[in-house]
Design a protein around this motif. Structure first.
Motif, PDB file in Angstrom:
ATOM      1  N   UNK A 167       2.739   4.598  -4.344  1.00  0.00           N
ATOM      2  CA  UNK A 167       3.500   3.384  -4.597  1.00  0.00           C
ATOM      3  C   UNK A 167       4.099   3.350  -6.008  1.00  0.00           C
ATOM      4  N   UNK A 168       3.347   3.722  -7.012  1.00  0.00           N
ATOM      5  CA  UNK A 168       3.831   3.640  -8.394  1.00  0.00           C
ATOM      6  C   UNK A 168       4.960   4.614  -8.703  1.00  0.00           C
ATOM      7  N   UNK A 169       5.164   5.603  -7.856  1.00  0.00           N
ATOM      8  CA  UNK A 169       6.190   6.605  -8.129  1.00  0.00           C
ATOM      9  C   UNK A 169       7.601   6.064  -7.963  1.00  0.00           C
ATOM     10  N   UNK A 170       7.751   4.956  -7.257  1.00  0.00           N
ATOM     11  CA  UNK A 170       9.101   4.445  -7.018  1.00  0.00           C
ATOM     12  C   UNK A 170       9.391   3.163  -7.788  1.00  0.00           C
ATOM     13  N   UNK A 171       8.484   2.726  -8.600  1.00  0.00           N
ATOM     14  CA  UNK A 171       8.705   1.490  -9.341  1.00  0.00           C
ATOM     15  C   UNK A 171       9.125   1.774 -10.776  1.00  0.00           C
ATOM     16  N   UNK A 172      10.099   1.039 -11.249  1.00  0.00           N
ATOM     17  CA  UNK A 172      10.475   1.054 -12.651  1.00  0.00           C
ATOM     18  C   UNK A 172      11.217   2.276 -13.141  1.00  0.00           C
ATOM     19  N   UNK A 173      11.634   3.175 -12.270  1.00  0.00           N
ATOM     20  CA  UNK A 173      12.350   4.364 -12.728  1.00  0.00           C
ATOM     21  C   UNK A 173      13.815   4.033 -12.926  1.00  0.00           C
ATOM     22  N   UNK A 174      14.398   4.690 -13.872  1.00  0.00           N
ATOM     23  CA  UNK A 174      15.808   4.478 -14.144  1.00  0.00           C
ATOM     24  C   UNK A 174      16.612   5.698 -13.727  1.00  0.00           C
ATOM     25  N   UNK A 175      17.181   6.386 -14.679  1.00  0.00           N
ATOM     26  CA  UNK A 175      18.116   7.472 -14.382  1.00  0.00           C
ATOM     27  C   UNK A 175      17.470   8.842 -14.242  1.00  0.00           C
ATOM     28  N   UNK A 176      16.170   8.938 -14.437  1.00  0.00           N
ATOM     29  CA  UNK A 176      15.511  10.235 -14.325  1.00  0.00           C
ATOM     30  C   UNK A 176      14.216  10.096 -13.529  1.00  0.00           C
ATOM     31  N   UNK A 177      13.739  11.224 -13.050  1.00  0.00           N
ATOM     32  CA  UNK A 177      12.457  11.248 -12.354  1.00  0.00           C
ATOM     33  C   UNK A 177      11.357  11.330 -13.408  1.00  0.00           C
ATOM     34  N   UNK A 178      10.303  10.558 -13.228  1.00  0.00           N
ATOM     35  CA  UNK A 178       9.181  10.596 -14.153  1.00  0.00           C
ATOM     36  C   UNK A 178       8.130  11.555 -13.604  1.00  0.00           C
ATOM     37  N   UNK A 179       8.311  12.838 -13.882  1.00  0.00           N
ATOM     38  CA  UNK A 179       7.418  13.855 -13.339  1.00  0.00           C
ATOM     39  C   UNK A 179       6.051  13.857 -14.018  1.00  0.00           C
ATOM     40  N   UNK A 180       5.977  13.347 -15.237  1.00  0.00           N
ATOM     41  CA  UNK A 180       4.672  13.223 -15.900  1.00  0.00           C
ATOM     42  C   UNK A 180       3.813  12.196 -15.162  1.00  0.00           C
ATOM     43  N   UNK A 181       4.425  11.094 -14.760  1.00  0.00           N
ATOM     44  CA  UNK A 181       3.694  10.072 -13.996  1.00  0.00           C
ATOM     45  C   UNK A 181       3.289  10.616 -12.633  1.00  0.00           C
ATOM     46  N   UNK A 182       4.177  11.389 -12.019  1.00  0.00           N
ATOM     47  CA  UNK A 182       3.848  11.997 -10.732  1.00  0.00           C
ATOM     48  C   UNK A 182       2.644  12.918 -10.878  1.00  0.00           C
ATOM     49  N   UNK A 183       2.668  13.782 -11.882  1.00  0.00           N
ATOM     50  CA  UNK A 183       1.560  14.719 -12.074  1.00  0.00           C
ATOM     51  C   UNK A 183       0.253  13.965 -12.319  1.00  0.00           C
ATOM     52  N   UNK A 184       0.305  12.915 -13.119  1.00  0.00           N
ATOM     53  CA  UNK A 184      -0.896  12.111 -13.392  1.00  0.00           C
ATOM     54  C   UNK A 184      -1.435  11.499 -12.099  1.00  0.00           C
ATOM     55  N   UNK A 185      -0.552  10.991 -11.245  1.00  0.00           N
ATOM     56  CA  UNK A 185      -0.984  10.401  -9.972  1.00  0.00           C
ATOM     57  C   UNK A 185      -1.572  11.468  -9.056  1.00  0.00           C
ATOM     58  N   UNK A 186      -0.956  12.635  -9.037  1.00  0.00           N
ATOM     59  CA  UNK A 186      -1.456  13.721  -8.197  1.00  0.00           C
ATOM     60  C   UNK A 186      -2.848  14.163  -8.627  1.00  0.00           C
ATOM     61  N   UNK A 187      -3.068  14.225  -9.923  1.00  0.00           N
ATOM     62  CA  UNK A 187      -4.354  14.696 -10.440  1.00  0.00           C
ATOM     63  C   UNK A 187      -5.515  13.757 -10.102  1.00  0.00           C
ATOM     64  N   UNK A 188      -5.203  12.552  -9.653  1.00  0.00           N
ATOM     65  CA  UNK A 188      -6.247  11.595  -9.269  1.00  0.00           C
ATOM     66  C   UNK A 188      -6.619  11.699  -7.793  1.00  0.00           C
ATOM     67  N   UNK A 189      -5.944  12.593  -7.056  1.00  0.00           N
ATOM     68  CA  UNK A 189      -6.149  12.699  -5.615  1.00  0.00           C
ATOM     69  C   UNK A 189      -6.903  13.978  -5.267  1.00  0.00           C
ATOM     70  N   UNK A 190      -7.356  14.044  -4.012  1.00  0.00           N
ATOM     71  CA  UNK A 190      -7.968  15.277  -3.508  1.00  0.00           C
ATOM     72  C   UNK A 190      -6.849  16.256  -3.154  1.00  0.00           C
ATOM     73  N   UNK A 191      -7.201  17.513  -3.030  1.00  0.00           N
ATOM     74  CA  UNK A 191      -6.218  18.527  -2.647  1.00  0.00           C
ATOM     75  C   UNK A 191      -5.557  18.179  -1.313  1.00  0.00           C
ATOM     76  N   UNK A 192      -6.361  17.747  -0.347  1.00  0.00           N
ATOM     77  CA  UNK A 192      -5.822  17.403   0.975  1.00  0.00           C
ATOM     78  C   UNK A 192      -4.852  16.233   0.882  1.00  0.00           C
TER      79      UNK A 192
END
Length: 148
Positions: A76-101
């Motif tokens: 959910x947080x990946x699509x909120x508040x972004x402007x003209x660029x992708x926030x890949x640092x936020x994506x990586x941080x969110x991914x690191x909180x999940x299981x591999x599956x």
């Protein structure tokens, strides 16, 4: 039939999901999967920004995560508040909180949603041509057992 029953997908977009799931099954850790996903989005941005613009790529990215978050709320947080660029640092941080599956499943759906949204905008043929180089950079070559 689920919310994604009408998903339009290419052979390549399906292969990226299979690749993610296989990496998770083969023991890729969360860090490795997160790096692969971030690399995939960087590749998409690199190939498509000169053609459709960085803002358009970011908008498609945002929409893809919005659609994927219906099935995977942690996106959910990946699509909120972004402007003209992708926030890949936020994506990586969110991914690191999940299981591999969960990384494989959620990120795979987001990439499929990206393909679907782009296809709905410009058509399947043009989408395939635009993303052909992206998939070639990200995916292993398909194996062919035609040894005859």
């Amino acid at each position: 039939m689920g919310a994604f029953a009408s998903l339009v997908e290419s052979q390549e977009s399906h292969r990226i999901v299979v690749t993610l799931v296989q990496r998770a099954r083969d023991g890729a850790d969360v860090q490795q999967l997160a790096e692969f996903i971030v690399s995939a989005w960087q590749t998409i941005e690199t190939f498509l920004s000169p053609i459709i613009g960085q803002r358009s790529v970011a908008t498609l990215y945002k929409r893809s995560f919005y659609l994927a978050s219906r099935k995977h709320p942690w996106l959910m947080d990946m699509h909120e508040g972004m402007q003209a660029t992708m926030n890949l640092a936020a994506l990586k941080a969110a991914l690191l909180e999940q299981s591999s599956a969960e990384i494989a499943a959620g990120a795979g759906v987001a990439l499929q949603m990206f393909y679907e949204v782009l296809t709905n905008l410009i058509g399947a043929s043009l989408t395939e041509r635009l993303l052909r180089s992206v998939w070639a950079d990200l995916l292993p070559a398909p194996t062919q057992d035609n040894s005859a």
